[in-house]
Design a protein around this motif. Structure first.
Motif, PDB file in Angstrom:
ATOM      1  N   ALA A 263       0.818  -1.369  -0.047  1.00  0.00           N
ATOM      2  CA  ALA A 263       0.046  -0.172   0.007  1.00  0.00           C
ATOM      3  C   ALA A 263       0.820   1.412   0.034  1.00  0.00           C
ATOM      4  O   ALA A 263       2.224   0.950   0.305  1.00  0.00           O
ATOM      5  CB  ALA A 263      -0.902  -0.076   1.390  1.00  0.00           C
ATOM      6  N   PRO A 264       0.442   2.254  -0.348  1.00  0.00           N
ATOM      7  CA  PRO A 264       1.175   3.628  -0.090  1.00  0.00           C
ATOM      8  C   PRO A 264       1.502   3.773   1.375  1.00  0.00           C
ATOM      9  O   PRO A 264       0.594   3.696   2.151  1.00  0.00           O
ATOM     10  CB  PRO A 264       0.323   4.717  -0.807  1.00  0.00           C
ATOM     11  N   GLY A 265       2.384   4.543   1.636  1.00  0.00           N
ATOM     12  CA  GLY A 265       2.928   4.666   2.927  1.00  0.00           C
ATOM     13  C   GLY A 265       4.185   4.132   3.397  1.00  0.00           C
ATOM     14  O   GLY A 265       4.957   3.787   2.707  1.00  0.00           O
ATOM     15  N   ALA A 266       4.463   4.027   4.910  1.00  0.00           N
ATOM     16  CA  ALA A 266       5.479   3.591   5.354  1.00  0.00           C
ATOM     17  C   ALA A 266       5.597   2.016   5.735  1.00  0.00           C
ATOM     18  O   ALA A 266       4.737   1.489   5.791  1.00  0.00           O
ATOM     19  CB  ALA A 266       6.055   4.306   6.550  1.00  0.00           C
ATOM     20  N   CYS A 267       7.050   1.511   5.911  1.00  0.00           N
ATOM     21  CA  CYS A 267       7.001   0.397   6.030  1.00  0.00           C
ATOM     22  C   CYS A 267       8.706   0.285   7.037  1.00  0.00           C
ATOM     23  O   CYS A 267       9.523   0.544   6.412  1.00  0.00           O
ATOM     24  CB  CYS A 267       7.351  -0.703   5.010  1.00  0.00           C
ATOM     25  N   ASP A 268       8.479   0.194   8.280  1.00  0.00           N
ATOM     26  CA  ASP A 268       9.817   0.172   8.908  1.00  0.00           C
ATOM     27  C   ASP A 268      10.412  -1.227   8.990  1.00  0.00           C
ATOM     28  O   ASP A 268       9.691  -2.211   9.714  1.00  0.00           O
ATOM     29  CB  ASP A 268       9.616   0.964  10.371  1.00  0.00           C
ATOM     30  N   VAL A 269      11.780  -1.442   8.604  1.00  0.00           N
ATOM     31  CA  VAL A 269      12.257  -2.873   8.956  1.00  0.00           C
ATOM     32  C   VAL A 269      13.145  -2.921   9.841  1.00  0.00           C
ATOM     33  O   VAL A 269      14.204  -2.061   9.771  1.00  0.00           O
ATOM     34  CB  VAL A 269      12.605  -3.469   7.312  1.00  0.00           C
ATOM     35  N   LEU A 270      13.015  -3.594  10.915  1.00  0.00           N
ATOM     36  CA  LEU A 270      14.003  -4.032  12.005  1.00  0.00           C
ATOM     37  C   LEU A 270      15.040  -5.073  11.664  1.00  0.00           C
ATOM     38  O   LEU A 270      14.517  -6.208  11.317  1.00  0.00           O
ATOM     39  CB  LEU A 270      13.262  -4.219  13.000  1.00  0.00           C
TER      40      LEU A 270
END
Length: 188
Positions: free
Chosen positions: A86-93
């Motif tokens: 989807a549009p937006g953020a994805c934080d990957v740890l």
């Protein structure tokens, strides 16, 4: 005369097919010019890594798809791929194995945009806003994770160190996660 009408009908059908596919499908090699929709995170020379991943954000794929993969004949873990959902953020740890790699955990902040819908294109998915390759150096003394920008420039803007608590195991602090970024707080 009947042959002429059949040839005219075939030509008309071919013309309509070309017009329809040019506007609504992939009538050419336009797929080769689409923006990246998947982010590569890992070793660019297939070196083995001892890491684990976690994620949070509206653009993230299912956590089950975020696995470290590699060339099964030589190394089981060299990289992962993140495709925006989807549009937006994805934080990957990115969590390094504390027994074999003393680096602190790092967070890669990924952004995905609206689908690319230029007229006559067949591009799908959510384009990556920023680098589509993040390199994890093979050796801990080689530094932290970085994005590959234009011309191979190293970019660090989307990378932060994960907060650690004061415990002996050096685990990621859940309380700090919930406030400083979009990663969920650890259950305690």
């Amino acid at each position: 005369m009947k042959l002429f009408s059949s040839l005219a009908a075939v030509a008309l059908l071919g013309f309509l097919l070309a017009v329809f596919t040019a506007q609504h499908g992939c009538a050419s090699s336009c797929g080769n010019n689409c923006p990246a929709t998947t982010v590569f995170i890992g070793s660019i020379d297939d070196a083995p890594l001892s890491i684990a991943f976690d994620e949070n954000g509206p653009a993230c794929p299912p956590i089950s798809s975020l696995v470290c993969t590699g060339d099964e004949s030589t190394t089981a873990c060299t990289h992962t791929s993140v495709t925006g959902q989807a549009p937006g953020a994805c934080d990957v740890l990115v969590v390094f194995n504390p027994y074999s790699d003393m680096r602190r955990s790092e967070i890669i902040h990924l952004e995905f945009g609206q689908p690319y819908k230029a007229p006559g294109t067949c591009c799908g998915g959510y384009p990556v806003l920023g680098p589509s390759v993040y390199v994890i150096p093979d050796n801990p003394i080689s530094g932290g994770i970085y994005g590959l920008g234009d011309g191979g420039a190293k970019e660090y803007d989307a990378i932060t160190f994960a907060p650690v608590d004061g415990s002996a195991d050096g685990s990621v602090d859940g309380a700090a996660d919930a406030g400083a970024d979009s990663l969920p707080a650890d259950a305690k």
